[in-house]
Design an enzyme around this catalytic site. Structure first.
Site, PDB file in Angstrom:
ATOM      1  N   ILE A 181      41.309  35.568  26.253  1.00  0.00           N
ATOM      2  CA  ILE A 181      42.113  36.753  26.492  1.00  0.00           C
ATOM      3  C   ILE A 181      41.878  37.226  27.917  1.00  0.00           C
ATOM      4  O   ILE A 181      40.837  36.965  28.514  1.00  0.00           O
ATOM      5  CB  ILE A 181      41.812  37.886  25.489  1.00  0.00           C
ATOM      6  CG1 ILE A 181      40.366  38.395  25.637  1.00  0.00           C
ATOM      7  CG2 ILE A 181      42.079  37.428  24.065  1.00  0.00           C
ATOM      8  CD1 ILE A 181      40.075  39.658  24.840  1.00  0.00           C
ATOM      9  N   SER A 182      42.863  37.924  28.472  1.00  0.00           N
ATOM     10  CA  SER A 182      42.780  38.490  29.815  1.00  0.00           C
ATOM     11  C   SER A 182      42.543  37.374  30.833  1.00  0.00           C
ATOM     12  O   SER A 182      43.294  36.408  30.866  1.00  0.00           O
ATOM     13  CB  SER A 182      41.688  39.574  29.855  1.00  0.00           C
ATOM     14  OG  SER A 182      41.768  40.338  31.031  1.00  0.00           O
ATOM     15  N   ASN A 183      41.513  37.453  31.644  1.00  0.00           N
ATOM     16  CA  ASN A 183      41.232  36.351  32.561  1.00  0.00           C
ATOM     17  C   ASN A 183      40.956  35.061  31.802  1.00  0.00           C
ATOM     18  O   ASN A 183      41.283  33.965  32.274  1.00  0.00           O
ATOM     19  CB  ASN A 183      40.036  36.691  33.449  1.00  0.00           C
ATOM     20  CG  ASN A 183      40.411  37.594  34.609  1.00  0.00           C
ATOM     21  OD1 ASN A 183      41.579  37.877  34.841  1.00  0.00           O
ATOM     22  ND2 ASN A 183      39.404  38.068  35.340  1.00  0.00           N
TER      23      ASN A 183
END
Length: 593
Positions: A265-267
């Site tokens: 998730i995210s980066n």
């Protein structure tokens, strides 16, 4: 096999290179500093024995000696910190009851430093091998930490799904992490997460002078984001090599006969999408939640571009949306108006102009409202300061806007770090200061509330100086390509994401991939923003819903699809129902069935 025998076995494997790799390292030593440990009973793989109640505790697990914690104490505390930084564990939030797992999973851990060809600094890799590893299914989940977190930064994402199902789970910190370095004392972090001097192999050793604190994501001079996909693949190679070393009675583990699912998730979501574009059929499926990913066209914007814009304009714009102003916001509006950045003869007009400018570059009201929490936590500036160094490959004493990092006194002046602060960095830090006893030193007078520095950061995105061109070159190196043809990819994103707005990241990626005929499915989740962990705040929990349930559901779907027992999800905009202060229920999530 006892720990000594296990380490010897792994060490021999590392000296030979990654034997399970489809692309051997040509004799180079890809892995070093091997470690292994057993985790059973009151110290399991998933929560280090803390369970849901221990993870919910407001205070972290204590160190017996604050200045000299053991490796086991550091691991337990790092798991506590990373669970709480990612998942909504608050009572009524549904975790461990409606979705997710904190089951006690006994097993072993194997870790090492992994080095990409040409890199100055290593990244950490760590494999969790449950005792009930399903040798018939042969499943490996490979995950990249979210944000700039350390090696346990995806435990609530990948570990919580894979370990209870009998999968091995392997992690990479993708060249970021919490391996800080005290330039003043010459001390960094070793393979066990403990503070050590220059005579020991460290996870990060900067080439810099001066004073203060350096950390790997900002100061490795490798621009690690450009290699996130390769970090993920190298972690998967480490997993196969370790499985072969630890399970010699089994047929050889290879990408041809082992299921490999990448998730983040995210980066971390951006990292697994970068892994999806690498050649070879080594990946079986990818699940990317709220990914920070940059493509060409389709309205895409780089994280650095919209972050520095938000840092400069969002405090002034938010009151025009009815969001209470943060301290200093009115003065910010006046200063920007005096410089001609904003127009308007009074405060209200200036606020409206700031909002109009953000709307013109693609910000939605939903993203701006959710982004207000990043204003309150000074997160926009923190990202801008860190990523300018990372993209430009600057040393810790050479930031183009003069920033540096240090422990700070009560008057915000730099001071020396204490032994106890250094000892807790690896477990407590999120990977980007401020936090864990490390702050940002602003070179400009406090009289302008940091505006000079923010304008310098913004100019690195919009200007034409040598430094700006250098930073933008680094950003261009992070641009994603198409996923491999035929690879199932599921992308999920909250429509209210205020840190990585979908309009700048996942939506352009999906548009690019689907236009090229790639098998990418897209779930857009209404009333979901970027930080599940913030849902413990009543005002956030009443309005927003967690994204992790959809990540787990997507993993279920691809796993069933690979088993031949189900179809991949179709594109959907999921109309959720906020819980409005009540305990989370299935009808709030409205997960498609």
């Amino acid at each position: 096999m006892n720990r000594l025998q296990s380490c010897a076995c792994i060490a021999a494997m590392f000296l030979l290179g990654a034997c399970a790799s489809t692309t051997p390292s040509s004799g180079s030593r890809m892995f070093s500093q091997p470690r292994s440990s057993d985790h059973r009973g009151q110290d399991d793989l998933l929560t280090a024995g803390l369970g849901l109640a221990g993870l919910r505790a407001m205070m972290p697990p204590a160190f017996a000696d604050a200045a000299h914690p053991t490796a086991q104490e550091l691991r337990r505390r790092a798991l506590w910190a990373n669970w709480r930084g990612i998942a909504d564990l608050a009572p009524g939030g549904g975790y461990g009851e409606l979705y997710g797992s904190v089951a006690s999973v006994p097993g072993r851990e194997f870790s090492a430093f992994a080095t990409l060809p040409g890199a100055k600094q290593p990244h950490r890799v760590l494999l969790q091998l449950p005792d009930d590893f399903d040798t018939a299914k042969r499943c490996v989940v490979v995950a990249a930490s979210s944000g700039s977190r350390g090696i346990y930064g995806a435990i609530a994402v990948a570990g919580a799904w894979g370990l209870p199902r009998g999968c091995a789970v392997v992690y990479t910190d993708k060249g970021a992490g919490t391996d800080y370095f005290d330039i003043d004392t010459g001390q960094g972090i070793d393979a066990a997460g403990q503070v050590a001097g220059a005579d020991v192999a460290l996870a990060f050793r900067p080439t810099t002078s001066g004073t203060g604190i350096a950390y790997k994501h900002a100061h490795s001079q490798d621009n690690p984001e450009a290699d996130w996909g390769r970090h993920v693949k190298q972690a998967a190679e480490f997993a196969l090599a370790t499985l072969n070393a630890q399970l010699p009675q089994q047929p050889n583990f290879s990408f041809a006969n082992t299921r490999v699912i990448a998730v983040g998730i995210s980066n971390g979501g951006g990292a697994v999408l970068r892994a999806a574009e690498l050649e070879g059929e080594w990946l079986d499926a990818v699940v990317a939640g709220e990914p920070n990913v940059l493509v060409e066209g389709h309205g895409a914007r780089s994280l650095y571009d919209y972050t520095t814009e938000a840092a400069l304009l969002m405090p002034c714009a938010l009151p025009a949306l009815g969001v209470p102003a943060v301290p200093g916001a009115d003065a910010r509006c006046a200063a920007l108006a005096a410089q001609g950045v904003l127009s308007g003869s009074d405060l209200k007009a200036q606020q409206q102009d700031a909002l109009a400018k953000l709307h013109a570059t693609g910000w939605t009201d939903a993203a701006l409202r959710a982004g207000s929490i990043s204003v309150g936590f000074d997160l926009w500036r923190a990202i801008g300061v860190a990523y300018a160094s990372a993209y430009g490959r600057y040393a810790a004493d050479a930031h183009p806007c003069g920033y540096r990092y240090s422990a700070l006194g009560a008057d915000l002046s730099p001071r020396a770090s204490t032994d106890a602060e250094r000892a807790a960095w690896w477990a407590d830090a999120s990977g980007i200061p401020p936090g864990a006893g490390v702050g940002i030193v602003d070179p400009n007078p406090l009289a302008d509330a940091g505006l000079t520095g923010l304008q310098c950061l913004r100019a690195l995105s919009t200007g034409d100086s040598a430094d700006a061109r250098r930073v933008r070159t680094g950003i261009a190196e992070t641009r994603a390509g198409l996923p491999r043809a035929g690879l199932p990819v599921i992308v999920l994103h909250g429509t209210d994401d205020g840190l990585v707005p979908q309009a700048f990241s996942s939506a352009p990626y999906v548009a690019m991939a689907q236009a090229a005929g790639r098998d990418v499915r897209y779930w857009q989740v209404r009333n979901a923003q970027h930080f599940d962990a913030f849902l413990g705040f009543p005002q956030y929990g009443a309005v927003y819903l967690p994204l992790l349930p959809y990540v787990y559901e997507a993993l279920d779907r691809v796993d069933a699809h690979l088993d031949g027992k189900g179809a991949l999800p179709v594109d959907a905009v999921i109309a959720t129902v906020p819980r409005a202060g009540k305990p989370l229920a299935a009808e709030n999530l409205a997960i498609p069935r």
